[in-house]
Enzyme design. Structure first.
Site, PDB file in Angstrom:
ATOM      1  N   SER A 182       0.810  -1.214   0.000  1.00 52.77           N
ATOM      2  CA  SER A 182       0.000   0.000   0.000  1.00 52.77           C
ATOM      3  C   SER A 182       0.845   1.267   0.000  1.00 52.77           C
ATOM      4  O   SER A 182       0.339   2.347  -0.327  1.00 52.77           O
ATOM      5  CB  SER A 182      -0.931   0.014   1.216  1.00 52.77           C
ATOM      6  OG  SER A 182      -0.196  -0.084   2.422  1.00 52.77           O
ATOM      7  N   HIS A 219      -2.700  -2.585  -5.639  1.00 48.38           N
ATOM      8  CA  HIS A 219      -3.062  -2.237  -4.274  1.00 48.38           C
ATOM      9  C   HIS A 219      -4.569  -2.404  -4.094  1.00 48.38           C
ATOM     10  O   HIS A 219      -5.358  -1.579  -4.540  1.00 48.38           O
ATOM     11  CB  HIS A 219      -2.643  -0.800  -3.943  1.00 48.38           C
ATOM     12  CG  HIS A 219      -3.110  -0.362  -2.584  1.00 48.38           C
ATOM     13  ND1 HIS A 219      -3.560   0.907  -2.333  1.00 48.38           N
ATOM     14  CD2 HIS A 219      -3.209  -1.051  -1.408  1.00 48.38           C
ATOM     15  CE1 HIS A 219      -3.923   0.986  -1.054  1.00 48.38           C
ATOM     16  NE2 HIS A 219      -3.715  -0.183  -0.488  1.00 48.38           N
ATOM     17  N   GLU A 223      -5.679  -0.190  -7.221  1.00 50.91           N
ATOM     18  CA  GLU A 223      -4.702   0.694  -7.857  1.00 50.91           C
ATOM     19  C   GLU A 223      -3.651  -0.160  -8.578  1.00 50.91           C
ATOM     20  O   GLU A 223      -3.008  -1.003  -7.956  1.00 50.91           O
ATOM     21  CB  GLU A 223      -4.043   1.590  -6.813  1.00 50.91           C
ATOM     22  CG  GLU A 223      -5.013   2.581  -6.192  1.00 50.91           C
ATOM     23  CD  GLU A 223      -4.380   3.384  -5.072  1.00 50.91           C
ATOM     24  OE1 GLU A 223      -4.332   4.619  -5.198  1.00 50.91           O
ATOM     25  OE2 GLU A 223      -3.936   2.780  -4.074  1.00 50.91           O
ATOM     26  N   ASN A 268      -3.894   6.297  -0.536  1.00 44.31           N
ATOM     27  CA  ASN A 268      -3.308   6.502   0.783  1.00 44.31           C
ATOM     28  C   ASN A 268      -2.716   7.887   0.957  1.00 44.31           C
ATOM     29  O   ASN A 268      -2.659   8.400   2.082  1.00 44.31           O
ATOM     30  CB  ASN A 268      -2.265   5.421   1.072  1.00 44.31           C
ATOM     31  CG  ASN A 268      -2.870   4.239   1.796  1.00 44.31           C
ATOM     32  OD1 ASN A 268      -3.731   4.400   2.656  1.00 44.31           O
ATOM     33  ND2 ASN A 268      -2.439   3.039   1.456  1.00 44.31           N
TER      34      ASN A 268
END
Length: 301
Positions: A99, A120, A132, A171
């Site tokens: 991540s 991800h 992702e 994130n």
């Protein structure tokens, strides 16, 4: 159907394996912890695809068309694993579920980094649509295209991240909000409970229907600029984690796993929160009229 190997039978690995198996792909699951591995394989027994498990990496991945890595977030561990996978599987797609770690760094010890890609997934993997797809510095266009097509075939919503930046897209956005939330509490502006109440009952209600850039367009970029002129200079800009966060961790107040963090977590509250989250996500997905986040089209940069 592709043969898929998932390395890591924890929360994310188990969930990712379930998505592939539910789509009918044969899945092989690997974990060094035999107990965790057996529990995961047993739980996946009712899915459409055949699921096998092995504590031996070579046994688990041999013949796989795709390997998805979901082990601990330690760069050295992932580098060593991908070097081994590269030797064992000279032609398979190799995907990392990291991540925040650099995909390029994870692929550093492979002889064929062009076939290493970031995928991800978000927790819970079976419910959150977006994955992702992250291009490392050597990831080929063919690898990006194949990975995106495969995820689409699973019913996922893959998004391409063309630069390998820390935290990728989701994130970076999420932790920018978390940094400011922690700063508000640390600076005595409000309590942690107030932060939760405000976010869940204002921007949290809107974000599922209107993302930040559409919202900026919606209210007007002139107003957005004026607000930024007034607010951005006062926002937390620390390049390091908050001292309050460090103090909590040092004291063993780790959140739900220890019973106390920014909030208190009585026995059973973490499981109740997980169920609440799953219900909320499922309800949002069910209520959507279509799969597109907006009727608007992005302008060209």
């Amino acid at each position: 159907m592709l043969t898929v190997a998932v390395v890591g039978a924890g929360l994310m690995g188990h969930g990712i394996a379930e998505v592939f198996a539910a789509a009918g792909h044969p899945v092989r699951l690997h974990d060094l912890d035999s107990g965790a591995l057996h529990r995961a394989v047993d739980a996946l027994g009712g899915t459409d695809g055949a699921v096998d498990g092995s504590t031996d990496l070579a046994t688990a991945v041999t013949g796989a068309d795709l390997v998805v890595e979901a082990v601990a977030e330690h760069l050295e561990v992932k580098r060593d694993l991908f070097a081994r996978l590269d030797r064992l599987l000279p032609h398979a797609l190799l995907a990392t579920n990291t991540s925040v770690l650099p995909v390029s760094g994870i692929a550093e010890r492979t002889a064929r980094p062009e076939r290493v890609v970031g995928t991800h997934w978000w927790n819970p993997p079976g419910l959150i649509p977006v994955v992702e797809v992250v291009r490392g510095s050597h990831t080929s266009e063919r690898t990006m295209t194949r990975t995106t097509a495969l995820l689409t075939s699973l019913g996922k919503l893959p998004v391409r991240v063309e630069r390998d930046v820390p935290g990728f897209v989701g994130n970076r956005l999420q932790h920018a909000l978390w940094r400011e939330a922690i700063a508000l509490v640390a600076d005595g502006v409000c309590s942690a409970e107030t932060v939760e109440t405000v976010v869940r009952n204002t921007i949290g209600l809107r974000l599922g229907a209107m993302g930040p850039l559409e919202n900026a367009d919606y209210v007007g970029l002139d107003l957005t600029l004026a607000i930024h002129d007034a607010v951005l200079p006062a926002l937390n800009r620390s390049p390091a984690p908050s001292p309050l966060l460090r103090d909590l961790v040092a004291a063993g107040d780790l959140g739900a796993k220890s019973g106390r963090g920014f909030l208190t977590w009585p026995d059973g509250s973490r499981d109740r929160a997980a169920s609440r989250l799953a219900r909320h996500v499922a309800q949002q997905l069910t209520s959507r009229a279509d799969d597109t986040p907006s009727d608007n089209r992005p302008t060209k940069g």
